[in-house]
Design an enzyme around this catalytic site. Structure first.
Site, PDB file in Angstrom:
ATOM      1  N   HIS A  78      31.081  33.007  38.126  1.00 52.27           N
ATOM      2  CA  HIS A  78      31.981  32.987  39.291  1.00 52.27           C
ATOM      3  C   HIS A  78      33.361  32.498  38.870  1.00 52.27           C
ATOM      4  CE1 HIS A  78      28.036  32.959  41.474  1.00 52.27           C
ATOM      5  NE2 HIS A  78      28.712  33.811  42.236  1.00 52.27           N
ATOM      6  N   HIS A 118      36.625  36.336  47.979  1.00 53.73           N
ATOM      7  CA  HIS A 118      35.268  36.077  48.459  1.00 53.73           C
ATOM      8  C   HIS A 118      34.571  34.929  47.746  1.00 53.73           C
ATOM      9  CE1 HIS A 118      33.777  38.071  44.851  1.00 53.73           C
ATOM     10  NE2 HIS A 118      32.567  37.687  45.194  1.00 53.73           N
ATOM     11  N   ASP A 119      35.018  34.536  46.563  1.00 50.00           N
ATOM     12  CA  ASP A 119      34.418  33.406  45.837  1.00 50.00           C
ATOM     13  C   ASP A 119      35.484  32.395  45.420  1.00 50.00           C
ATOM     14  OD1 ASP A 119      31.633  33.677  45.850  1.00 50.00           O
ATOM     15  OD2 ASP A 119      31.648  35.125  44.209  1.00 50.00           O
TER      16      ASP A 119
END
Length: 307
Positions: A78, A118-119
């Protein structure tokens, strides 16, 4: 906010190599530099020819993309590369599905921004870890979609920051519409809600469902697009998928190491002493992708192609 760096010069050879694959699932974010990815992110917006229509100056967008990069942590999976991989895959799937022609300008812009953010500031551990460790984030968001709520919060804090003001030309109605799309899209990526989405998608694509009950609204379509993009590594060419598989399992195992160090119960998939990378990926394909979104999306795509 620290000083925003200058937009870097473009490596033309790398840019032309990546641009050819930008609308496909063959794009390999990990084969480019961090600076290359800045240019590919910007190119997605330029190819959509969306900026003038949503009244976002290119210099503001560049500053925003630079700040998003600076807020992505150096996790094995991530990280900035994952953010661009998902953004590009959202773009590819939206183009392939014809969604960019069905959505309004604000919705298209929101969809791509959702992929990018989104992350945002992902700490490299999952929601159950944050809840079990009684983290500040879990306390702040009451144990509910902890990461996804944080990604949403930070995305809008950056967009509205005085040094960026990405949405300053939006009317109130445009802002409300944009915000709703981004929030719904990012919150949809919580894997705890995966069953909710697969159940609804199966019902919508089941031939036995009455036609009037099979209508898919645009917001749900966007949520499915971003969920598919977020879990799409296994659909990429094997050499690309393998690199992502190594990275995601590395991150799992690092979480397991932290769980051990903190005396927490060890999450089975994060136990490097008894889990194999191949088995983890096979389980993901068999129990998340294979029986989840992919078959229904493929079925729906096939039905559209024959009508």
């Amino acid at each position: 906010m620290s000083t925003i760096p200058e937009w870097p010069p473009r490596n033309e050879a790398n840019f032309q190599r990546g641009k050819k694959a930008l609308k496909t699932l063959h794009f390999d974010a990990l084969s480019f530099s961090s600076d290359d990815l800045l240019h590919f992110c910007l190119e997605i917006f330029l190819e959509l020819d969306i900026l003038a229509r949503v009244k976002v100056p290119i210099d503001k967008l560049k500053r925003f993309i630079l700040v998003v990069r600076s807020c992505m942590f150096d996790n094995p999976y991530h990280n900035w590369y994952h953010a661009i991989d998902v953004t590009q895959t959202v773009y590819s799937l939206a183009i392939t599905a014809g969604m960019t022609k069905q959505l309004g300008d604000i919705e298209v812009f929101a969809l791509i921004i959702s992929g990018l953010c989104h992350d945002l500031e992902h700490p490299g551990v999952n929601n159950p870890f944050l809840v079990a460790s009684r983290s500040d984030l879990a306390t702040l968001y009451n144990d509910r979609s902890v990461l996804e709520n944080h990604h949403c919060c930070r995305a809008f804090q950056l967009m509205l920051h005085s040094e960026i003001q990405l949405l300053s030309e939006f009317t109130n109605a445009e802002y409300v519409s944009f915000r709703a799309v981004v929030l719904n899209n990012i919150l949809a990526t919580d894997m705890a809600r995966h069953g909710e989405y697969t159940t609804k998608l199966k019902r919508l694509t089941d031939p036995a469902t009455p036609p009037d009950d099979r209508k898919i609204d645009k917001q749900f379509e966007m949520e499915i697009i971003i969920k598919c993009a977020d879990t799409s590594n296994v659909l990429k060419p094997f050499n690309v998928a393998k690199k992502w598989a190594m990275r995601v399992t590395d991150e799992f195992f690092l979480q397991g190491d932290r769980e051990k160090a903190c005396g927490m119960p060890l999450t089975p998939m994060c136990d490097r002493t008894c889990q194999g990378r191949v088995a983890l990926q096979k389980g993901f394909v068999d129990f998340v992708i294979g029986v989840g979104l992919l078959p229904e999306v493929q079925r729906e795509s096939s039905s559209h192609s024959t009508t």
